[in-house]
Scaffold this motif. Structure first.
Motif, mmCIF file in Angstrom:
data_model
loop_
_atom_site.group_PDB
_atom_site.id
_atom_site.type_symbol
_atom_site.label_atom_id
_atom_site.label_comp_id
_atom_site.label_asym_id
_atom_site.label_seq_id
_atom_site.Cartn_x
_atom_site.Cartn_y
_atom_site.Cartn_z
ATOM 1 N N ASP A 1 -5.120 8.461 -15.137
ATOM 2 C CA ASP A 1 -6.395 8.927 -15.689
ATOM 3 C C ASP A 1 -6.540 10.430 -15.429
ATOM 4 O OD1 ASP A 1 -9.014 9.427 -16.337
ATOM 5 O OD2 ASP A 1 -9.887 8.066 -14.859
ATOM 6 N N ASN A 2 -6.491 11.198 -16.515
ATOM 7 C CA ASN A 2 -6.626 12.654 -16.403
ATOM 8 C C ASN A 2 -7.974 13.089 -15.855
ATOM 9 O OD1 ASN A 2 -4.913 14.846 -17.017
ATOM 10 N ND2 ASN A 2 -4.423 13.790 -18.943
ATOM 11 N N GLY A 3 -8.993 12.250 -16.076
ATOM 12 C CA GLY A 3 -10.355 12.574 -15.664
ATOM 13 C C GLY A 3 -10.522 12.696 -14.153
ATOM 14 N N VAL A 4 -9.552 12.171 -13.393
ATOM 15 C CA VAL A 4 -9.632 12.249 -11.930
ATOM 16 C C VAL A 4 -9.725 13.712 -11.464
ATOM 17 C CG1 VAL A 4 -8.260 11.831 -9.844
ATOM 18 C CG2 VAL A 4 -8.581 10.010 -11.487
ATOM 19 N N LEU A 5 -9.064 14.594 -12.220
ATOM 20 C CA LEU A 5 -9.121 16.025 -11.895
ATOM 21 C C LEU A 5 -10.577 16.527 -11.976
ATOM 22 C CD1 LEU A 5 -7.360 18.544 -11.281
ATOM 23 C CD2 LEU A 5 -7.295 18.943 -13.743
ATOM 24 N N ALA A 6 -11.271 16.148 -13.054
ATOM 25 C CA ALA A 6 -12.677 16.557 -13.227
ATOM 26 C C ALA A 6 -13.546 15.974 -12.116
ATOM 27 C CB ALA A 6 -13.184 16.103 -14.587
ATOM 28 N N PHE A 7 -13.241 14.729 -11.733
ATOM 29 C CA PHE A 7 -14.001 14.097 -10.650
ATOM 30 C C PHE A 7 -13.896 14.931 -9.370
ATOM 31 C CE2 PHE A 7 -13.373 11.360 -6.860
ATOM 32 C CZ PHE A 7 -14.698 10.963 -6.672
ATOM 33 N N TYR B 1 -12.455 16.977 18.415
ATOM 34 C CA TYR B 1 -11.056 16.686 18.730
ATOM 35 C C TYR B 1 -10.034 17.713 18.258
ATOM 36 C CZ TYR B 1 -13.060 12.149 19.807
ATOM 37 O OH TYR B 1 -13.823 11.155 20.332
ATOM 38 N N CYS B 2 -10.072 18.079 17.006
ATOM 39 C CA CYS B 2 -8.901 18.761 16.441
ATOM 40 C C CYS B 2 -9.302 19.460 15.147
ATOM 41 C CB CYS B 2 -7.864 17.654 16.173
ATOM 42 S SG CYS B 2 -6.476 18.137 15.224
ATOM 43 N N ALA B 3 -8.793 20.679 14.944
ATOM 44 C CA ALA B 3 -9.232 21.470 13.787
ATOM 45 C C ALA B 3 -8.599 21.015 12.469
ATOM 46 C CB ALA B 3 -8.893 22.939 14.021
ATOM 47 N N ALA B 4 -9.419 21.014 11.428
ATOM 48 C CA ALA B 4 -8.944 20.769 10.051
ATOM 49 C C ALA B 4 -9.856 21.591 9.150
ATOM 50 C CB ALA B 4 -9.027 19.297 9.703
ATOM 51 N N ARG B 5 -9.343 22.647 8.580
ATOM 52 C CA ARG B 5 -10.196 23.546 7.792
ATOM 53 C C ARG B 5 -10.522 22.985 6.404
ATOM 54 N NH1 ARG B 5 -12.370 28.985 7.812
ATOM 55 N NH2 ARG B 5 -13.208 29.128 5.720
ATOM 56 N N PHE B 6 -9.530 22.266 5.827
ATOM 57 C CA PHE B 6 -9.696 21.790 4.450
ATOM 58 C C PHE B 6 -9.689 20.276 4.377
ATOM 59 C CE2 PHE B 6 -7.818 25.991 3.964
ATOM 60 C CZ PHE B 6 -8.644 26.552 3.002
ATOM 61 N N LEU B 7 -10.358 19.791 3.329
ATOM 62 C CA LEU B 7 -10.172 18.414 2.900
ATOM 63 C C LEU B 7 -9.213 18.514 1.720
ATOM 64 C CD1 LEU B 7 -11.307 15.625 3.598
ATOM 65 C CD2 LEU B 7 -13.088 15.991 1.885
ATOM 66 N N THR B 8 -8.164 17.695 1.716
ATOM 67 C CA THR B 8 -7.160 17.799 0.649
ATOM 68 C C THR B 8 -6.995 16.458 -0.063
ATOM 69 O OG1 THR B 8 -5.415 17.327 2.249
ATOM 70 C CG2 THR B 8 -5.841 19.643 1.772
ATOM 71 N N VAL B 9 -6.410 16.539 -1.246
ATOM 72 C CA VAL B 9 -6.125 15.331 -2.017
ATOM 73 C C VAL B 9 -5.010 15.643 -3.003
ATOM 74 C CG1 VAL B 9 -7.816 15.793 -3.887
ATOM 75 C CG2 VAL B 9 -7.227 13.453 -3.315
ATOM 76 N N ASP B 10 -4.182 14.648 -3.308
ATOM 77 C CA ASP B 10 -3.265 14.758 -4.447
ATOM 78 C C ASP B 10 -3.920 13.970 -5.573
ATOM 79 O OD1 ASP B 10 -1.437 16.264 -3.045
ATOM 80 O OD2 ASP B 10 -0.182 14.553 -2.505
ATOM 81 N N ALA B 11 -4.604 14.681 -6.463
ATOM 82 C CA ALA B 11 -5.347 13.994 -7.523
ATOM 83 C C ALA B 11 -4.359 13.268 -8.427
ATOM 84 C CB ALA B 11 -6.183 14.999 -8.307
ATOM 85 N N ASP B 12 -4.522 11.959 -8.527
ATOM 86 C CA ASP B 12 -3.583 11.116 -9.266
ATOM 87 C C ASP B 12 -3.978 11.111 -10.742
ATOM 88 O OD1 ASP B 12 -2.092 9.119 -10.363
ATOM 89 O OD2 ASP B 12 -2.600 7.601 -8.877
ATOM 90 N N ILE B 13 -3.273 11.958 -11.516
ATOM 91 C CA ILE B 13 -3.626 12.050 -12.947
ATOM 92 C C ILE B 13 -2.685 11.205 -13.811
ATOM 93 C CG2 ILE B 13 -4.772 14.294 -12.827
ATOM 94 C CD1 ILE B 13 -2.064 15.495 -13.862
ATOM 95 N N GLU B 14 -1.835 10.416 -13.148
ATOM 96 C CA GLU B 14 -0.874 9.609 -13.921
ATOM 97 C C GLU B 14 -1.592 8.560 -14.771
ATOM 98 O OE1 GLU B 14 1.952 7.437 -11.568
ATOM 99 O OE2 GLU B 14 3.115 6.840 -13.337
ATOM 100 N N ILE C 1 -10.513 22.503 -5.503
ATOM 101 C CA ILE C 1 -9.798 23.392 -6.430
ATOM 102 C C ILE C 1 -8.289 23.132 -6.304
ATOM 103 C CG2 ILE C 1 -11.562 25.202 -6.543
ATOM 104 C CD1 ILE C 1 -9.991 26.767 -4.446
ATOM 105 N N PRO C 2 -7.529 23.350 -7.398
ATOM 106 C CA PRO C 2 -6.083 23.113 -7.322
ATOM 107 C C PRO C 2 -5.398 24.130 -6.420
ATOM 108 C CG PRO C 2 -6.839 23.180 -9.606
ATOM 109 C CD PRO C 2 -7.973 23.684 -8.756
ATOM 110 N N ASN C 3 -4.369 23.676 -5.697
ATOM 111 C CA ASN C 3 -3.558 24.589 -4.888
ATOM 112 C C ASN C 3 -2.492 25.241 -5.760
ATOM 113 O OD1 ASN C 3 -4.918 23.860 -2.531
ATOM 114 N ND2 ASN C 3 -3.594 22.082 -2.242
ATOM 115 N N ALA C 4 -2.161 26.500 -5.442
ATOM 116 C CA ALA C 4 -1.118 27.202 -6.207
ATOM 117 C C ALA C 4 0.221 26.509 -6.007
ATOM 118 C CB ALA C 4 -1.047 28.657 -5.763
ATOM 119 N N GLY D 1 -17.802 7.168 -5.711
ATOM 120 C CA GLY D 1 -16.646 8.026 -5.399
ATOM 121 C C GLY D 1 -17.099 9.281 -4.656
ATOM 122 N N THR D 2 -18.191 9.862 -5.130
ATOM 123 C CA THR D 2 -18.739 11.071 -4.498
ATOM 124 C C THR D 2 -19.188 10.785 -3.067
ATOM 125 O OG1 THR D 2 -19.410 11.920 -6.634
ATOM 126 C CG2 THR D 2 -20.604 12.789 -4.719
#
Ligand SMILES: CC(C)(COP(=O)(O)OP(=O)(O)OC[C@H]1O[C@@H](n2cnc3c(N)ncnc32)[C@H](O)[C@@H]1OP(=O)(O)O)[C@@H](O)C(=O)NCCC(=O)NCCS
Length: 185
Positions: free
Chosen positions: A151-157, A136-149, A164-167, A118-119
């Motif tokens: 497995d809660n551990g996905v957040l720790a992964f 080609y094109c700017a992207a400052r961040f890598l983003t994800v919607d961590a699917d905790i439905e 870090i979580p977005n506000a 996964g890493t």
């Protein structure tokens, strides 16, 4: 069986990353979450052809088996003043460009054999984002919607991998947690 730890130093000895082009060979992939198995089998090619998501496959060199996949899409996130400050971004607008890992799953049939897949996929996504920025094109961040439905551990992964979580959470019912990783800070 003891697990082999896969790192950036040895990954190329065992695996190769290729874009998904054809439907062939996908049925051998199995995620611990059915939704992710179904996506690769039934939706990944359609999403590719519709320019909705581009999927990348990690193949085991010895067998040709798919050990993991991820789907990447263009993204933008809204950051608060405090969040922008955290990343040294002094701009009047809230929306910042990003690249998103829309799907990520490791094949459970090889999970006992390897550790760190996964890493490695996240590092591969970063590599692709750096190439995007360079040519080609700017992207400052890598983003994800961590699917905790499932497995809660996905957040720790994801936290272990520097996210870090977005506000501002897109999904108020908390089946997912919107997260970001600064590619440059
Ligand atoms: C989540 C997933 C991609 C992680 O892949 P992986 O190959 O097991 O991850 P890694 O081996 O690179 O793990 C890196 C670290 O995160 C930890 N970690 C990984 N998955 C975890 C989980 N579910 N719960 C808690 N910790 C986890 C590992 O223990 C490891 O910690 P360490 O460095 O302290 O040893 C994989 O379990 C998966 O495919 N899950 C099902 C689909 C899914 O939920 N995808 C996420 C969609 S947002």
């Amino acid at each position: 069986m003891s697990q082999l730890k896969i790192t950036s130093a040895n990954v190329n000895n065992y695996f190769s990353l290729k874009p998904l082009l054809l439907e062939n060979g996908l049925e051998a992939f199995k995620s611990s979450v059915d939704e992710y198995t179904d996506y690769l089998l039934n939706d990944a090619i359609r999403s590719l052809n519709d320019h909705i998501a581009k999927t990348w496959l990690l193949h085991e060199r010895a067998t040709g088996n798919i050990v993991a996949y991820m789907s990447l899409i263009a993204d933008a996130i809204k950051l608060s003043f405090a969040e922008k400050e955290l990343h040294g971004l002094n701009y009047p607008f809230r929306t910042i460009p990003a690249m998103k890992i829309a799907k990520l799953a490791v094949n459970i049939t090889v999970a006992q054999k390897y550790k760190g897949i996964g890493t490695i996929m996240i590092q591969a996504a970063e590599h692709i984002a750096f190439g995007l920025n360079k040519d080609y094109c700017a992207a400052r961040f890598l983003t994800v919607d961590a699917d905790i439905e499932h497995d809660n551990g996905v957040l720790a992964f994801y936290e272990k991998n520097g996210f870090i979580p977005n506000a501002e959470l897109y999904n108020k019912n908390r089946k997912t947690i919107s997260m970001r990783k600064d590619l440059y800070y």
